[in-house]
Design a protein around this motif. Structure first.
Motif, PDB file in Angstrom:
ATOM      1  N   MET A  68      79.726 -24.825  63.957  1.00  0.00           N
ATOM      2  CA  MET A  68      79.311 -25.576  65.142  1.00  0.00           C
ATOM      3  C   MET A  68      80.371 -25.495  66.241  1.00  0.00           C
ATOM      4  O   MET A  68      80.044 -25.388  67.430  1.00  0.00           O
ATOM      5  CB  MET A  68      79.032 -27.028  64.765  1.00  0.00           C
ATOM      6  N   LYS A  69      81.626 -25.551  65.842  1.00  0.00           N
ATOM      7  CA  LYS A  69      82.721 -25.472  66.815  1.00  0.00           C
ATOM      8  C   LYS A  69      82.727 -24.110  67.513  1.00  0.00           C
ATOM      9  O   LYS A  69      82.951 -24.024  68.724  1.00  0.00           O
ATOM     10  CB  LYS A  69      84.058 -25.709  66.097  1.00  0.00           C
ATOM     11  N   CYS A  73      83.172 -38.956  58.380  1.00  0.00           N
ATOM     12  CA  CYS A  73      82.103 -38.929  59.389  1.00  0.00           C
ATOM     13  C   CYS A  73      82.622 -39.185  60.806  1.00  0.00           C
ATOM     14  O   CYS A  73      82.012 -38.731  61.778  1.00  0.00           O
ATOM     15  CB  CYS A  73      80.959 -39.883  59.044  1.00  0.00           C
ATOM     16  N   VAL A  74      83.749 -39.856  60.938  1.00  0.00           N
ATOM     17  CA  VAL A  74      84.310 -40.105  62.270  1.00  0.00           C
ATOM     18  C   VAL A  74      84.993 -38.854  62.827  1.00  0.00           C
ATOM     19  O   VAL A  74      84.828 -38.500  64.002  1.00  0.00           O
ATOM     20  CB  VAL A  74      85.320 -41.278  62.235  1.00  0.00           C
ATOM     21  N   ALA A  75      85.757 -38.165  61.977  1.00  0.00           N
ATOM     22  CA  ALA A  75      86.538 -37.012  62.450  1.00  0.00           C
ATOM     23  C   ALA A  75      85.683 -35.917  63.077  1.00  0.00           C
ATOM     24  O   ALA A  75      86.049 -35.386  64.138  1.00  0.00           O
ATOM     25  CB  ALA A  75      87.385 -36.453  61.309  1.00  0.00           C
ATOM     26  N   LEU A 119      84.850 -32.222  67.397  1.00  0.00           N
ATOM     27  CA  LEU A 119      84.171 -31.064  67.969  1.00  0.00           C
ATOM     28  C   LEU A 119      84.645 -30.804  69.396  1.00  0.00           C
ATOM     29  O   LEU A 119      84.979 -29.676  69.761  1.00  0.00           O
ATOM     30  CB  LEU A 119      82.654 -31.252  67.958  1.00  0.00           C
ATOM     31  N   THR A 120      84.687 -31.854  70.207  1.00  0.00           N
ATOM     32  CA  THR A 120      85.096 -31.716  71.607  1.00  0.00           C
ATOM     33  C   THR A 120      86.510 -32.240  71.843  1.00  0.00           C
ATOM     34  O   THR A 120      86.939 -32.335  72.987  1.00  0.00           O
ATOM     35  CB  THR A 120      84.109 -32.473  72.516  1.00  0.00           C
ATOM     36  N   ARG A 121      87.203 -32.561  70.729  1.00  0.00           N
ATOM     37  CA  ARG A 121      88.571 -33.104  70.789  1.00  0.00           C
ATOM     38  C   ARG A 121      88.628 -34.349  71.675  1.00  0.00           C
ATOM     39  O   ARG A 121      89.520 -34.530  72.495  1.00  0.00           O
ATOM     40  CB  ARG A 121      89.561 -32.057  71.295  1.00  0.00           C
TER      41      ARG A 121
END
Length: 376
Positions: free
Chosen positions: A135-136, A177-179, A184-186
């Motif tokens: 995804m990244k 789940c938070v990370a 993804l968008t930092r």
């Protein structure tokens, strides 16, 4: 990379043993020590992998000037204090999730890295899993378009797990789940609002005075129009193990499979309705690693038999993330760059969970993340 080697000690040899062969084969790492309280188990593992230094005392390990960095894999309640001790002893720190169990411990770790220049990395598996890396890659290529919303979950049946697990509030172990939604968008979390739902068994409630079967959090991103939703369950919810991450963009959206081992689903905008969704088998990203450790993205690393750690078998190998974690940490130390997530990023991710449970206890009250978790 250079020929320099970082001298590593692994602390805790349950889950931690999964990383031994990876450090042993990484071209810029030297695994010089292991630490575990059970001396017979310690020697069994150290003998099997020819590791010279063995410690049953963490305090004694930290006195060894030959050790550059520690990789902490001990029980969750010890993470904060042991990371603080290591940084005070002049060691770089990699620590399994979560960073700590209190906001104050997170603050101390961040301040120590600022004052000493030492590196801290929370070893969060999901942001190095092949699904996340896929995804990244699409996000960085612009194929997702504008990201509009993110969602993640971590559901696991923790019945039968030892000591501190029974009754643990779901959001106290929320980094999986938070990370990814932040990573993804930092982005950083600015504030959270969380609701508890359902009730676990009475004998579990008394352990932490937390009744919730599920906790669901909305995260407002800082300096962004984005928000995310994450949900977490640990007990009395019928669900196969699932660490999921989903991203919704203007051009493409990607959803995690509902059943472990099934393909991702990629939705592409403006196609005829039946053609919008497409099942995609996620590629592996071993290509990003030194050749010596590439094989570890697709196979167990320590013990294929009954002794393999339960988190590895339940989590299906954590998406091939373990060698990526090791490489990110070692590469950061060799090159003098900050691995993701660094101390501030780890604190922001971890404090989302801690403060989410506090929000649930207050009926969903909005709680802001502390300033020390922000990059600037």
């Amino acid at each position: 990379m250079s020929e320099k080697k970082i001298k590593i000690a692994i602390v805790g040899l349950g889950f931690g043993a999964e990383f031994i062969p990876i450090y042993k084969k990484h071209p810029n790492a030297e695994l010089v020590a292991v630490c575990q309280r059970n001396e017979s188990k310690l020697n069994e593992i150290a003998n099997a992998f020819n590791i010279p230094k063995r410690f049953t005392s963490y305090e004694e390990l930290l006195k060894d000037n030959d050790i550059d960095a520690v990789h902490i894999n001990t029980p969750i309640p010890n993470h904060g204090a042991q990371s603080i001790m290591a940084l005070k002893a002049g060691k770089h720190v990699a620590c399994t999730v979560p960073m700590a169990t209190t906001v104050e411990e997170c603050r101390q770790i961040v301040e120590l890295t600022q004052n000493t220049g030492l590196t801290y990395m929370m070893m969060e598996t999901v942001v190095y899993a092949r699904e996340f890396l896929y995804m990244k890659e699409l996000y960085e290529k612009g194929e997702l378009g504008k990201v509009q919303f993110l969602k993640a979950s971590h559901q696991q049946d923790m019945d039968g797990w030892p000591n501190y697990w029974p009754g643990l509030p779901p959001m106290h172990y929320a980094t999986h789940c938070v990370a990814p939604v932040l990573g993804l968008t930092r982005n950083e979390a600015e504030y959270v609002s969380c609701f508890g739902s359902g009730t676990i068994r009475e004998e579990l409630i008394k352990e932490y005075n937390s009744p919730y079967a599920v906790e669901t959090t909305h995260i407002k991103f800082r300096n962004s129009d984005l928000s995310a939703q994450v949900y977490r369950s640990l007990f009395d919810v019928a669900r196969q193990y699932r660490e999921s991450f989903e991203v919704y963009g203007s051009k493409k959206s990607i959803e995690w499979p509902l059943i472990e081992g099934k393909p991702l689903v990629v939705h592409t905008a403006k196609k005829p309705e039946p053609e919008i969704p497409e099942e995609v088998v996620c590629p592996d990203f071993a290509k990003l690693l030194p050749k010596e450790i590439q094989s570890f993205t697709t196979q167990g690393v320590y013990d294929e038999g009954d002794n393999q750690h339960l988190s590895f078998t339940q989590g299906a190998g954590h998406g091939g993330s373990h060698p990526h974690l090791v490489h990110a940490f070692i590469e950061g130390l060799i090159k003098g760059i900050s691995p993701y997530p660094n101390a501030k990023q780890s604190a922001n991710i971890t404090c989302v969970g801690i403060l989410s449970h506090e929000s649930a206890e207050k009926g969903g009250e909005i709680i802001k993340l502390p300033e020390f978790t922000f990059a600037n």
